[in-house]
Design a protein around this motif. Structure first.
Motif, PDB file in Angstrom:
ATOM      1  N   LEU A  55     -27.288 -28.677  22.805  1.00 48.66           N
ATOM      2  CA  LEU A  55     -26.151 -29.098  21.990  1.00 48.66           C
ATOM      3  C   LEU A  55     -26.525 -29.246  20.523  1.00 48.66           C
ATOM      4  CD1 LEU A  55     -24.625 -31.814  24.341  1.00 48.66           C
ATOM      5  CD2 LEU A  55     -23.882 -29.446  24.053  1.00 48.66           C
TER       6      LEU A  55
ATOM      7  N   LEU B  42     -17.319 -31.937  18.792  1.00 46.18           N
ATOM      8  CA  LEU B  42     -18.712 -31.659  19.129  1.00 46.18           C
ATOM      9  C   LEU B  42     -19.559 -32.923  19.044  1.00 46.18           C
ATOM     10  CD1 LEU B  42     -20.857 -29.733  20.009  1.00 46.18           C
ATOM     11  CD2 LEU B  42     -21.043 -28.870  17.663  1.00 46.18           C
TER      12      LEU B  42
ATOM     13  N   VAL C   9     -19.207 -34.626  22.307  1.00 48.73           N
ATOM     14  CA  VAL C   9     -20.032 -34.015  23.347  1.00 48.73           C
ATOM     15  C   VAL C   9     -21.468 -34.526  23.242  1.00 48.73           C
ATOM     16  CG1 VAL C   9     -20.969 -31.868  24.260  1.00 48.73           C
ATOM     17  CG2 VAL C   9     -18.617 -31.935  23.448  1.00 48.73           C
ATOM     18  N   ARG C  10     -22.004 -34.570  22.035  1.00 52.28           N
ATOM     19  CA  ARG C  10     -23.379 -35.035  21.847  1.00 52.28           C
ATOM     20  C   ARG C  10     -23.508 -36.515  22.203  1.00 52.28           C
ATOM     21  NH1 ARG C  10     -23.262 -32.202  16.388  1.00 52.28           N
ATOM     22  NH2 ARG C  10     -24.001 -30.073  16.800  1.00 52.28           N
TER      23      ARG C  10
ATOM     24  N   SER D 117     -23.660 -36.772  25.871  1.00 53.35           N
ATOM     25  CA  SER D 117     -24.957 -36.291  26.324  1.00 53.35           C
ATOM     26  C   SER D 117     -26.028 -37.363  26.179  1.00 53.35           C
ATOM     27  CB  SER D 117     -25.350 -35.042  25.520  1.00 53.35           C
ATOM     28  OG  SER D 117     -26.624 -34.562  25.899  1.00 53.35           O
TER      29      SER D 117
ATOM     30  N   PRO E 262     -19.839 -25.455  22.875  1.00 53.24           N
ATOM     31  CA  PRO E 262     -21.249 -25.812  22.818  1.00 53.24           C
ATOM     32  C   PRO E 262     -22.097 -24.946  23.745  1.00 53.24           C
ATOM     33  CG  PRO E 262     -19.860 -27.742  23.229  1.00 53.24           C
ATOM     34  CD  PRO E 262     -19.011 -26.528  23.434  1.00 53.24           C
ATOM     35  N   CYS E 263     -21.449 -24.296  24.733  1.00 49.25           N
ATOM     36  CA  CYS E 263     -22.167 -23.615  25.799  1.00 49.25           C
ATOM     37  C   CYS E 263     -21.409 -22.360  26.220  1.00 49.25           C
ATOM     38  CB  CYS E 263     -22.299 -24.574  26.989  1.00 49.25           C
ATOM     39  SG  CYS E 263     -22.856 -23.823  28.516  1.00 49.25           S
TER      40      CYS E 263
END
Length: 207
Positions: A58, A98, A101-102, A105, A72-73
């Motif tokens: 990421l 984003l 998302v991080r 994670s 991201p993927c």
């Protein structure tokens, strides 16, 4: 880091890690993150317990589809984080979707981590450091995966792409919206790659 992602302090220790992360972000702006929160509500109950969901990718790579959508993927998970027709990749790199998302994670809430087939053993052993917190320098982006188009006359049974689609990503858009200075690895994806003129033109991005 944006205050949107400041974790709450009062969380019961017996709550599983994925629910913990969801509780931390429930105070987010509902209108701004409605799409992402709906995905989490659907996915969280089916996500297995995981001691860590830290995905180093990421912070290093991005995937761009033939629509200009940025993920991201390359599995298009956990959700779309932007579109090159609207913003540059550098703007998307530290934008809210984003960053969320991080955040997930780092806080054991990335629902797609446990069943991921892309991460190798070394990547799964990566540990989050202070460098992975706060604003992430665009220069950390090293790999870009690009789906130029899906048109193909083979249509392999194991492939889930729409091989009748004639949509193709513009090389000019990629030149305009992406700063390629620090990119070390470009992976081209798509249907019949040898017959894709735009893909062939995209090869010049590597030089």
């Amino acid at each position: 880091m944006n205050n949107d992602f400041s974790p709450v302090k009062s969380v019961h220790s017996e709550v599983n890690c994925v629910q913990f992360s969801l509780m931390n972000i429930m105070h987010l702006n509902i209108d701004k993150y409605r799409h992402q929160l709906e995905i989490l509500k659907q996915r969280i109950p089916r996500t297995p317990f995981c001691q860590s969901t830290f995905c180093i990718r990421l912070w290093k790579e991005a995937f761009i589809t033939d629509d200009g959508d940025v993920y991201p993927c390359c599995h298009k998970l956990p959700w779309k984080v932007g579109n090159l027709y609207k913003d540059s990749l550098e703007e998307i790199w530290n934008d809210g979707p984003l960053k969320l998302v991080r955040y997930l994670s780092r806080h054991r809430g990335l629902y797609c981590y446990e069943r991921c087939t892309l991460l190798d053993e070394m990547e799964r052993q990566a540990v989050c450091t202070e460098a992975e917190k706060g604003l992430i320098e665009y220069g950390q982006l090293r790999r870009i995966k690009i789906l130029f188009g899906q048109l193909c006359n083979i249509s392999c049974i194991m492939c889930d792409q729409n091989h009748r689609s004639k949509k193709q990503l513009s090389v000019e858009l990629l030149r305009e919206k992406i700063n390629w200075t620090n990119i070390e690895d470009i992976e081209f994806q798509g249907g019949g790659t040898h017959g894709n003129e735009r893909l062939q033109g995209g090869l010049s991005l590597a030089y």
